[in-house]
Design a protein around this motif. Structure first.
Motif, PDB file in Angstrom:
ATOM      1  N   GLN A   1     -37.697  -5.919  49.522  1.00 29.13           N
ATOM      2  CA  GLN A   1     -38.100  -7.180  48.913  1.00 29.13           C
ATOM      3  C   GLN A   1     -38.349  -7.024  47.414  1.00 29.13           C
ATOM      4  O   GLN A   1     -37.951  -7.871  46.610  1.00 29.13           O
ATOM      5  N   GLU A   2     -39.006  -5.939  47.035  1.00 29.72           N
ATOM      6  CA  GLU A   2     -39.291  -5.704  45.622  1.00 29.72           C
ATOM      7  C   GLU A   2     -38.003  -5.513  44.836  1.00 29.72           C
ATOM      8  O   GLU A   2     -37.842  -6.056  43.727  1.00 29.72           O
ATOM      9  N   LEU A   3     -37.051  -4.755  45.371  1.00 32.86           N
ATOM     10  CA  LEU A   3     -35.785  -4.526  44.670  1.00 32.86           C
ATOM     11  C   LEU A   3     -34.986  -5.823  44.561  1.00 32.86           C
ATOM     12  O   LEU A   3     -34.387  -6.110  43.521  1.00 32.86           O
ATOM     13  N   GLU A   4     -34.964  -6.608  45.622  1.00 24.16           N
ATOM     14  CA  GLU A   4     -34.233  -7.882  45.582  1.00 24.16           C
ATOM     15  C   GLU A   4     -34.829  -8.814  44.534  1.00 24.16           C
ATOM     16  O   GLU A   4     -34.093  -9.488  43.800  1.00 24.16           O
ATOM     17  N   SER A   5     -36.151  -8.862  44.467  1.00 28.22           N
ATOM     18  CA  SER A   5     -36.810  -9.708  43.475  1.00 28.22           C
ATOM     19  C   SER A   5     -36.472  -9.261  42.057  1.00 28.22           C
ATOM     20  O   SER A   5     -36.223 -10.102  41.174  1.00 28.22           O
ATOM     21  N   THR A   6     -36.441  -7.960  41.816  1.00 27.10           N
ATOM     22  CA  THR A   6     -36.119  -7.450  40.484  1.00 27.10           C
ATOM     23  C   THR A   6     -34.669  -7.731  40.117  1.00 27.10           C
ATOM     24  O   THR A   6     -34.371  -8.193  39.003  1.00 27.10           O
ATOM     25  N   LEU A   7     -33.748  -7.494  41.033  1.00 22.57           N
ATOM     26  CA  LEU A   7     -32.323  -7.729  40.747  1.00 22.57           C
ATOM     27  C   LEU A   7     -32.039  -9.214  40.524  1.00 22.57           C
ATOM     28  O   LEU A   7     -31.133  -9.563  39.753  1.00 22.57           O
ATOM     29  N   SER A   8     -32.804 -10.081  41.167  1.00 23.87           N
ATOM     30  CA  SER A   8     -32.585 -11.524  41.008  1.00 23.87           C
ATOM     31  C   SER A   8     -32.959 -12.016  39.621  1.00 23.87           C
ATOM     32  O   SER A   8     -32.567 -13.121  39.235  1.00 23.87           O
ATOM     33  N   GLN A   9     -33.707 -11.207  38.856  1.00 23.41           N
ATOM     34  CA  GLN A   9     -34.098 -11.605  37.512  1.00 23.41           C
ATOM     35  C   GLN A   9     -32.978 -11.382  36.496  1.00 23.41           C
ATOM     36  O   GLN A   9     -33.083 -11.838  35.350  1.00 23.41           O
ATOM     37  N   ILE A  10     -31.922 -10.688  36.885  1.00 24.30           N
ATOM     38  CA  ILE A  10     -30.808 -10.452  35.967  1.00 24.30           C
ATOM     39  C   ILE A  10     -30.059 -11.764  35.751  1.00 24.30           C
ATOM     40  O   ILE A  10     -29.729 -12.477  36.712  1.00 24.30           O
ATOM     41  N   ASP A  11     -29.791 -12.097  34.525  1.00 26.88           N
ATOM     42  CA  ASP A  11     -29.062 -13.329  34.207  1.00 26.88           C
ATOM     43  C   ASP A  11     -27.693 -13.316  34.864  1.00 26.88           C
ATOM     44  O   ASP A  11     -26.924 -12.355  34.711  1.00 26.88           O
ATOM     45  N   GLY A  12     -27.381 -14.379  35.584  1.00 30.97           N
ATOM     46  CA  GLY A  12     -26.084 -14.498  36.245  1.00 30.97           C
ATOM     47  C   GLY A  12     -26.109 -14.128  37.710  1.00 30.97           C
ATOM     48  O   GLY A  12     -25.155 -14.436  38.433  1.00 30.97           O
ATOM     49  N   VAL A  13     -27.181 -13.480  38.184  1.00 29.81           N
ATOM     50  CA  VAL A  13     -27.289 -13.106  39.593  1.00 29.81           C
ATOM     51  C   VAL A  13     -27.861 -14.288  40.372  1.00 29.81           C
ATOM     52  O   VAL A  13     -28.937 -14.798  40.061  1.00 29.81           O
ATOM     53  N   LEU A  14     -27.135 -14.720  41.398  1.00 27.68           N
ATOM     54  CA  LEU A  14     -27.568 -15.836  42.223  1.00 27.68           C
ATOM     55  C   LEU A  14     -28.297 -15.370  43.476  1.00 27.68           C
ATOM     56  O   LEU A  14     -29.319 -15.930  43.856  1.00 27.68           O
ATOM     57  N   VAL A  15     -27.740 -14.362  44.138  1.00 26.71           N
ATOM     58  CA  VAL A  15     -28.335 -13.832  45.369  1.00 26.71           C
ATOM     59  C   VAL A  15     -28.270 -12.314  45.304  1.00 26.71           C
ATOM     60  O   VAL A  15     -27.232 -11.751  44.933  1.00 26.71           O
ATOM     61  N   ALA A  16     -29.364 -11.654  45.662  1.00 26.91           N
ATOM     62  CA  ALA A  16     -29.414 -10.183  45.712  1.00 26.91           C
ATOM     63  C   ALA A  16     -30.017  -9.761  47.041  1.00 26.91           C
ATOM     64  O   ALA A  16     -31.080 -10.238  47.424  1.00 26.91           O
ATOM     65  N   ARG A  17     -29.319  -8.861  47.756  1.00 26.66           N
ATOM     66  CA  ARG A  17     -29.819  -8.312  49.009  1.00 26.66           C
ATOM     67  C   ARG A  17     -29.727  -6.795  48.938  1.00 26.66           C
ATOM     68  O   ARG A  17     -28.724  -6.247  48.473  1.00 26.66           O
ATOM     69  N   VAL A  18     -30.766  -6.114  49.411  1.00 25.61           N
ATOM     70  CA  VAL A  18     -30.817  -4.655  49.379  1.00 25.61           C
ATOM     71  C   VAL A  18     -31.188  -4.144  50.765  1.00 25.61           C
ATOM     72  O   VAL A  18     -32.179  -4.591  51.359  1.00 25.61           O
ATOM     73  N   HIS A  19     -30.396  -3.212  51.279  1.00 26.56           N
ATOM     74  CA  HIS A  19     -30.655  -2.568  52.565  1.00 26.56           C
ATOM     75  C   HIS A  19     -30.954  -1.093  52.300  1.00 26.56           C
ATOM     76  O   HIS A  19     -30.127  -0.382  51.725  1.00 26.56           O
ATOM     77  N   VAL A  20     -32.136  -0.657  52.729  1.00 23.40           N
ATOM     78  CA  VAL A  20     -32.621   0.677  52.406  1.00 23.40           C
ATOM     79  C   VAL A  20     -32.732   1.518  53.674  1.00 23.40           C
ATOM     80  O   VAL A  20     -33.213   1.033  54.711  1.00 23.40           O
ATOM     81  N   VAL A  21     -32.291   2.777  53.585  1.00 18.79           N
ATOM     82  CA  VAL A  21     -32.483   3.769  54.642  1.00 18.79           C
ATOM     83  C   VAL A  21     -33.201   4.961  54.018  1.00 18.79           C
ATOM     84  O   VAL A  21     -32.659   5.627  53.134  1.00 18.79           O
ATOM     85  N   LEU A  22     -34.445   5.219  54.445  1.00 16.74           N
ATOM     86  CA  LEU A  22     -35.229   6.313  53.891  1.00 16.74           C
ATOM     87  C   LEU A  22     -34.921   7.633  54.602  1.00 16.74           C
ATOM     88  O   LEU A  22     -34.402   7.630  55.722  1.00 16.74           O
ATOM     89  N   PRO A  23     -35.227   8.769  53.964  1.00 19.88           N
ATOM     90  CA  PRO A  23     -34.970  10.068  54.607  1.00 19.88           C
ATOM     91  C   PRO A  23     -35.742  10.186  55.923  1.00 19.88           C
ATOM     92  O   PRO A  23     -36.903   9.774  56.016  1.00 19.88           O
ATOM     93  N   GLU A  24     -35.096  10.710  56.934  1.00 21.08           N
ATOM     94  CA  GLU A  24     -35.750  10.885  58.228  1.00 21.08           C
ATOM     95  C   GLU A  24     -35.087  12.012  59.007  1.00 21.08           C
ATOM     96  O   GLU A  24     -33.913  12.340  58.782  1.00 21.08           O
TER      97      GLU A  24
END
Length: 263
Positions: free
Chosen positions: A113-136
């Protein structure tokens, strides 16, 4: 006879007014900023929108003939923006003890959610989705699987993906723990949004075909004309029919001479 004519004209005018004011909900439960952004985008395409305040948020309403066009305009602009939760909202204290698996899932969700919110602040970006897989570690004794991430960005046509791609990759790699510099561990996909092309649409207004943008003007012009005609006919009837004029003056306590009795 004159009285019945006046009633008929008033009824027709009220029906016309009711037909011109029919509206429908476009979006609901919006914040003030999101509602203003939606209304501004529609206004740039000559669509009038209003907002009403409810307990859940703000509702944006438009005229029924503008509904389909407004949906296409907002879809092309990526509006209204998706609401996202920050770290503090995801991990707020509620007195419930979570398992390690639940805490891990919440952390991954909050990080996305935090990464999507940050990427959405870039001028010209309409939708940003981020899928994260942490080390396990998949199983005891097995090597730890490295972190990975996939980023989807829907953007306007004027945004150049080659210019912002290095910045997006650097931002994501710096934000996700354990994400290495290997290219196969981070995928960034840019998809241009389909632009909305304004086309002149004609609607029937009686026997005429008019542009949608001018329909409201002609509706209110017709209402004004009907109201003026109604008032003119009432004045003419009172002038031509002395008995109607005398009856009307008698109702308000005036005689045929226009003066109150006894004066």
């Amino acid at each position: 006879m004159g009285r019945y004519l006046i009633v008929v004209l008033l009824t027709g005018m009220l029906a016309l007014l009711a037909g011109c004011q029919e509206q429908v909900e476009l979006n609901r439960n919006l914040t003030e900023a999101d509602a203003n952004e939606v209304i501004a985008e529609l206004a740039s395409k000559h669509i009038e929108a209003d907002k009403t305040i409810t307990k859940e948020g703000i509702t944006v309403i438009v005229d029924v003939p503008d509904m389909a066009r407004a949906v296409r305009i907002l879809d092309a602009a990526g509006l209204p923006r998706k609401s996202r939760e920050n770290m503090g909202e995801v991990f707020r204290k509620e007195g419930v003890i979570s398992s390690p698996l639940e805490e891990r899932a919440r952390y991954i969700y909050a990080l996305s959610q935090e990464l999507e919110s940050t990427l959405s602040q870039i001028d010209g970006v309409l939708v940003a989705r981020v899928h994260v897989v942490l080390p396990e570690r998949v199983a005891p004794g097995e090597p730890v699987q490295p972190a990975s991430a996939a980023v989807f960005i829907k953007h306007r046509a004027d945004l150049d993906p080659d210019v912002i791609r290095p910045r997006v990759e650097r931002l994501v790699r710096s934000s996700i723990p354990g994400l290495t510099d290997k290219e196969d561990k981070l995928a960034v996909v840019f998809v241009p949004a389909e632009e909305y092309h304004e086309q002149q649409r004609l609607v029937s207004f009686g026997p005429f075909l008019l542009p949608v943008e001018s329909l409201r003007f002609w509706q209110w012009s017709l209402i004004t004309g009907v109201l003026f005609l109604l008032l003119s006919m009432i004045a003419l009837c009172l002038w031509l029919k002395p008995e109607w004029r005398n009856a009307l003056l008698g109702r308000v306590g005036l005689g045929a001479t226009g003066k109150a009795p006894g004066r």
